[in-house]
Write a protein that holds these residues in place. Sequence first.
Motif, mmCIF file in Angstrom:
data_model
loop_
_atom_site.group_PDB
_atom_site.id
_atom_site.type_symbol
_atom_site.label_atom_id
_atom_site.label_comp_id
_atom_site.label_asym_id
_atom_site.label_seq_id
_atom_site.Cartn_x
_atom_site.Cartn_y
_atom_site.Cartn_z
ATOM 1 N N VAL A 88 0.839 -1.211 0.000
ATOM 2 C CA VAL A 88 0.000 0.000 0.000
ATOM 3 C C VAL A 88 0.867 1.252 0.000
ATOM 4 N N GLY A 89 1.999 1.205 0.699
ATOM 5 C CA GLY A 89 2.880 2.364 0.740
ATOM 6 C C GLY A 89 3.436 2.708 -0.638
ATOM 7 N N ARG A 90 3.822 1.668 -1.403
ATOM 8 C CA ARG A 90 4.326 1.909 -2.765
ATOM 9 C C ARG A 90 3.220 2.460 -3.654
ATOM 10 N N TRP A 91 2.010 1.954 -3.492
ATOM 11 C CA TRP A 91 0.888 2.466 -4.291
ATOM 12 C C TRP A 91 0.591 3.932 -3.934
ATOM 13 N N ALA A 92 0.614 4.230 -2.623
ATOM 14 C CA ALA A 92 0.343 5.611 -2.194
ATOM 15 C C ALA A 92 1.422 6.557 -2.718
ATOM 16 N N LEU A 93 2.682 6.099 -2.712
ATOM 17 C CA LEU A 93 3.765 6.935 -3.254
ATOM 18 C C LEU A 93 3.545 7.198 -4.739
ATOM 19 N N THR A 94 3.121 6.166 -5.463
ATOM 20 C CA THR A 94 2.864 6.328 -6.910
ATOM 21 C C THR A 94 1.760 7.351 -7.158
ATOM 22 N N VAL A 95 0.679 7.229 -6.389
ATOM 23 C CA VAL A 95 -0.442 8.164 -6.570
ATOM 24 C C VAL A 95 -0.020 9.585 -6.200
ATOM 25 N N ALA A 96 0.742 9.715 -5.110
ATOM 26 C CA ALA A 96 1.177 11.059 -4.684
ATOM 27 C C ALA A 96 2.065 11.697 -5.755
#
Length: 515
Positions: free
Chosen positions: A233-241
């Motif tokens: 989830v952290g990698r996905w959130a970084l991508t979205v940010a």
Amino acid sequence: MPTALSSTDTNRAARPEPRWLRPVRDVGHLMRFRAAAVRRRAAFWWAVLLLGGITVAAATVPAFVPADDDRRLEIAVLLPSAMAGILAISAISSVASGGGRELITREQGVAFPVSPTTDHLGALLLAPLNIAWLIQAWVLLGATAYALANPVQVAFAQVVMVLWLGIATALGQVIAWTVEAVRRRPRGVVTMRVVLGALAVTGLYVQLSGQLTDVLDRVPTLWLVVGAVTDDVGRWALTVAVQVGVLALTVLAGTIPAHWAARRLPHDELRVEADTRTPRPMPWSQLTALLRIDRASVWRAVPMRRGMAVLAIGPGLVALLGDLPWSTITVLPGLVVSGGALLFGVNAWCLDGRGLLWRENLPAEPGLVFAVRALVLAEFLGVASLVTIVLASLRAGVPTLAELTAVACTVTVVTVQVVGAALRWSDQRPYSVDLRSARATPAPPVVMVGYSARLALSTTLTGLLFSGLARVPDPTISLLVAVVFLAWSSWRLVRTRRRWVDPVARARVVTAVAA
């Protein structure tokens, strides 16, 4: 539109607003202005619901289609290349239209001037109202859903894909406005032709040298795909940010070249209006005179010339790079002819503008005027198709008689098919449009979505039919099928001509176009 303050303005309205907020407010005013001009409101909302439903279906339904893991993995591997392709097509389409679509026409902009920032934001909002953009978006969302299958993963990944569609659209606008600013500099047109030629040669070299796969493996969109499909989830959130930040910066960056372009004169458009032309000899007949007028009106318009170049050369280069066989080349004429009709054919009489009132005073038979307009439109579409086929044939080898017959039948059938449909729509729903601007479209954006969808569907199905017939050894089958198509399209064209000959129906079109 904001106006000067008057004695009736309230204190709240008199408060100064931040400068960055004014373009956003102006875009809202202009969107409401355009929405108020929609003639068929019920059809408009049905179209909005239909497009929204298709988008939701494309993003979810493929996830439930049965498939093995190997097939899903193959599609997932292609996602980075598909995302890069969307960026390339967004840039090309925006460059061809001179930065994007117009929220307000040039004539209306004289009385209601808008800032370049407002113009840029409006072009961004109108960019998705294009069937080519919509199909790309649906394909990308569908491929993502198909590749992942897990509903939770699909939901997370689609957020990344939707943000990428926004980034690709905004980046395309930045490139387009930059190209338009360069074109408006001294010798800018020559500069851009050299740059575009160098890019085309580079792409051809990469393809012919076998390095295309290596290049696609290194596209930056791979990092986004990894972030979209990851379980972290952290990698996905970084991508979205990162995507949200890039999207905001890209939208803001587009205002800079938009201001550069607005400060310079559009040489292409002004040259058409200020150029000196030598009188030509008197025509021999009414037919010659009308052909001369109609051809000049088409080739004098800047959006026609740019659109023709993109439509004729672009698909041909893609076929050349992709080494398409003759049986697949039969699909290309339909795409080119559909795109060409969208440049002006769906509102064919708008080329004359107010000059159509003068045209109606000429001692010319109305039926002959209609025949000449249909002939010139067919010429325009046929030339674009032939250029595409010539480019595509450079690596396709020597065709068989059946393949050559199928390609010739496809060009003839789709041209008559599209000319008949375009002139029928021109009679049913005429619009007053100023096609002197490079960013003008012959009808409102929402209407253009409907036109392009119907044209693309009919011509693609026709192309696929003749693509199958190209594999049949006997070319007579293609000829017989073509005769059936031509008979049907010709009958509809004759019926439209009867309506044009009617003075009451013709007066309605002339009044709407010249308004």
